[in-house]
Scaffold this motif. Structure first.
Motif, PDB file in Angstrom:
ATOM      1  N   ARG A  91       0.833  -1.201   0.000  1.00 22.63           N
ATOM      2  CA  ARG A  91       0.000   0.000   0.000  1.00 22.63           C
ATOM      3  C   ARG A  91       0.871   1.256   0.000  1.00 22.63           C
ATOM      4  O   ARG A  91       0.418   2.335  -0.375  1.00 22.63           O
ATOM      5  CB  ARG A  91      -0.891   0.026   1.242  1.00 22.63           C
ATOM      6  CG  ARG A  91      -1.921  -1.074   1.326  1.00 22.63           C
ATOM      7  CD  ARG A  91      -2.631  -1.011   2.666  1.00 22.63           C
ATOM      8  NE  ARG A  91      -3.384  -2.220   2.918  1.00 22.63           N
ATOM      9  CZ  ARG A  91      -3.923  -2.522   4.096  1.00 22.63           C
ATOM     10  NH1 ARG A  91      -3.782  -1.682   5.121  1.00 22.63           N
ATOM     11  NH2 ARG A  91      -4.600  -3.645   4.251  1.00 22.63           N
ATOM     12  N   HIS A  92       2.122   1.104   0.439  1.00 22.07           N
ATOM     13  CA  HIS A  92       2.997   2.253   0.632  1.00 22.07           C
ATOM     14  C   HIS A  92       4.078   2.377  -0.428  1.00 22.07           C
ATOM     15  O   HIS A  92       4.550   3.474  -0.715  1.00 22.07           O
ATOM     16  CB  HIS A  92       3.641   2.169   2.025  1.00 22.07           C
ATOM     17  CG  HIS A  92       2.633   2.146   3.135  1.00 22.07           C
ATOM     18  ND1 HIS A  92       2.191   3.290   3.754  1.00 22.07           N
ATOM     19  CD2 HIS A  92       1.962   1.123   3.718  1.00 22.07           C
ATOM     20  CE1 HIS A  92       1.301   2.973   4.682  1.00 22.07           C
ATOM     21  NE2 HIS A  92       1.133   1.663   4.680  1.00 22.07           N
ATOM     22  N   ASN A 111       6.777   7.506  -1.319  1.00 20.88           N
ATOM     23  CA  ASN A 111       5.741   6.584  -0.860  1.00 20.88           C
ATOM     24  C   ASN A 111       4.386   6.963  -1.436  1.00 20.88           C
ATOM     25  O   ASN A 111       4.105   8.122  -1.718  1.00 20.88           O
ATOM     26  CB  ASN A 111       5.708   6.524   0.670  1.00 20.88           C
ATOM     27  CG  ASN A 111       5.187   7.790   1.322  1.00 20.88           C
ATOM     28  OD1 ASN A 111       3.976   7.985   1.453  1.00 20.88           O
ATOM     29  ND2 ASN A 111       6.108   8.680   1.738  1.00 20.88           N
ATOM     30  N   LYS A 112       3.542   5.964  -1.620  1.00 24.47           N
ATOM     31  CA  LYS A 112       2.278   6.141  -2.328  1.00 24.47           C
ATOM     32  C   LYS A 112       1.309   7.081  -1.614  1.00 24.47           C
ATOM     33  O   LYS A 112       0.492   7.736  -2.262  1.00 24.47           O
ATOM     34  CB  LYS A 112       1.605   4.788  -2.524  1.00 24.47           C
ATOM     35  CG  LYS A 112       2.320   3.843  -3.480  1.00 24.47           C
ATOM     36  CD  LYS A 112       1.572   2.529  -3.594  1.00 24.47           C
ATOM     37  CE  LYS A 112       2.242   1.573  -4.562  1.00 24.47           C
ATOM     38  NZ  LYS A 112       1.499   0.287  -4.648  1.00 24.47           N
ATOM     39  N   LEU A 113       1.366   7.119  -0.284  1.00 20.84           N
ATOM     40  CA  LEU A 113       0.396   7.920   0.471  1.00 20.84           C
ATOM     41  C   LEU A 113       0.885   9.338   0.731  1.00 20.84           C
ATOM     42  O   LEU A 113       0.183  10.133   1.350  1.00 20.84           O
ATOM     43  CB  LEU A 113       0.081   7.224   1.802  1.00 20.84           C
ATOM     44  CG  LEU A 113      -0.509   5.811   1.708  1.00 20.84           C
ATOM     45  CD1 LEU A 113      -0.897   5.311   3.094  1.00 20.84           C
ATOM     46  CD2 LEU A 113      -1.699   5.777   0.770  1.00 20.84           C
ATOM     47  N   VAL A 121       6.110   6.390   7.696  1.00 19.75           N
ATOM     48  CA  VAL A 121       5.675   5.232   6.911  1.00 19.75           C
ATOM     49  C   VAL A 121       5.850   3.949   7.730  1.00 19.75           C
ATOM     50  O   VAL A 121       4.943   3.109   7.791  1.00 19.75           O
ATOM     51  CB  VAL A 121       6.465   5.124   5.588  1.00 19.75           C
ATOM     52  CG1 VAL A 121       6.085   3.835   4.846  1.00 19.75           C
ATOM     53  CG2 VAL A 121       6.208   6.332   4.699  1.00 19.75           C
ATOM     54  N   ALA A 122       6.997   3.794   8.366  1.00 16.81           N
ATOM     55  CA  ALA A 122       7.260   2.601   9.170  1.00 16.81           C
ATOM     56  C   ALA A 122       6.250   2.481  10.304  1.00 16.81           C
ATOM     57  O   ALA A 122       5.744   1.389  10.605  1.00 16.81           O
ATOM     58  CB  ALA A 122       8.680   2.642   9.721  1.00 16.81           C
TER      59      ALA A 122
END
Length: 354
Positions: A91-92, A111-113, A121-122
């Protein structure tokens, strides 16, 4: 500069067992078959307090922790959960490089978001794993793969650690040199002989000195000791080999290995059905009672086209174990390697026949 995350599931197999069976929660769980030849696949943190570790003989684990609950491994279930974890990761970012069922590298330089940092992110990935799968994961965040993997061990279990470029010269030097990937028991002993126990001491050696001692790996040691690692995250690495092995209940002579070789050949062949790539080289592995490893391999003109052909070649390799017929063996393995894309490998006509 890259932003790399290493995600490592906490005591993965044991945690899945504890999640799925409430009676196991809070108890020392050892994932292993019982038996004199069995080894520990995983141990819960409750069991680790007694000194139980992965790859330890199961009988020793039982001595260390008599109250341990032994659970036979269920790899089908673990693979299912592993795929669910990968789905969360993707997703990320699409740049996900699995190392095993329970760990992976992610490149989140973008990252995608659109989250503001790799640290965030982590954290989100770990929160999603906990919320959706009821499992915990630890994460390391760093500018490269080596440092990210190192960082993920710093706050286990269920923790997160960040190594920023400015932190490298503070974090690395006090650590044992053995924390560097590729430094196994033999290399560690050689380093000890020249007075190296920490990364700080390793840094005192010049590039030339390390290359003189360790050849090409010396260059790699020189770089890693300084936190330099240019290896990219490579998603979906092409399959290189498939193998299966088994340890006998008792040591057996070579003549008594045929049934096991046939069964392992079937298991290996089944493992190749998940890819369109074609394996060319058949490998037979034997471990003697005194732990010597013997391997024999053969690359036929055309790749094995059936499980029967793979089995025949594996059994023929057994005949090449010359002078060892009276030796007793504790383990046998069958593998298929040297995989190629279909267009790169000559195929037997049988593959095209109805």
């Amino acid at each position: 500069m890259r932003k790399i995350i290493h995600v490592d599931m906490d005591a993965f197999y044991a945690s899945v067992e504890q999640r799925d069976d409430p009676e196991l929660r809070g108890r020392p769980v050892v994932v292993a078959w019982r038996g004199n030849r069995s080894v520990v696949c995983a141990a819960s943190y409750e069991a680790r307090r007694f000194g139980v570790r992965s790859a330890m003989p199961a009988v020793r684990a039982e001595r260390l922790c008599p109250e341990a609950v032994f659970v036979p491994p269920d790899f089908t279930r673990y693979r299912t959960v592993s795929r669910q974890v990968r789905e969360i990761m993707r997703r990320h970012t699409d740049l996900v490089e699995p190392l095993s069922l329970d760990e992976a590298y992610l490149d989140v330089t973008e990252n995608k978001l659109g989250l503001p940092s790799a640290t965030e992110v982590a954290k989100v990935i770990r929160d999603q794993i906990r919320g959706e799968l009821n499992l915990t994961a630890s994460a390391g965040v760093a500018p490269n793969k080596f440092l990210a993997k190192l960082a993920s061990d710093m706050r286990k279990p269920d923790g997160q650690f960040v190594i920023r470029p400015a932190d490298i010269d503070t974090v690395l030097p006090p650590l044992p040199a053995a924390r560097i990937p590729g430094i196994g028991r033999v290399t560690d002993q050689r380093l000890e002989q020249i007075g190296v126990r920490t990364i700080a001491q390793l840094r005192e050696l010049s590039q030339g000195q390390l290359q003189q001692q360790f050849g090409r790996y010396g260059q790699r040691l020189y770089e890693l000791a300084r936190g330099i690692d240019e290896e990219p995250v490579v998603p979906d690495r092409p399959l290189q080999s498939v193998s299966a092995e088994d340890t006998f209940e008792r040591d057996v002579p070579l003549a008594e290995t045929e049934a096991t070789i046939r069964r392992l050949a079937e298991k290996t062949w089944a493992g190749t059905r998940k890819t369109q790539r074609i394996g060319r080289t058949v490998v037979l592995k034997l471990k003697t009672a005194d732990f010597r490893i013997l391997t024999r391999s053969h690359t036929p003109p055309s790749p094995p086209a059936s499980v029967e052909e793979l089995t025949r070649i594996a059994l023929s390799l057994r005949e090449r174990v010359i002078g060892e017929e009276k030796t007793l063996y504790r383990l046998v393995g069958v593998g298929l390697g040297n995989f190629r894309e279909p267009d790169d490998a000559p195929l037997q006509a049988a593959l095209f026949e109805a």
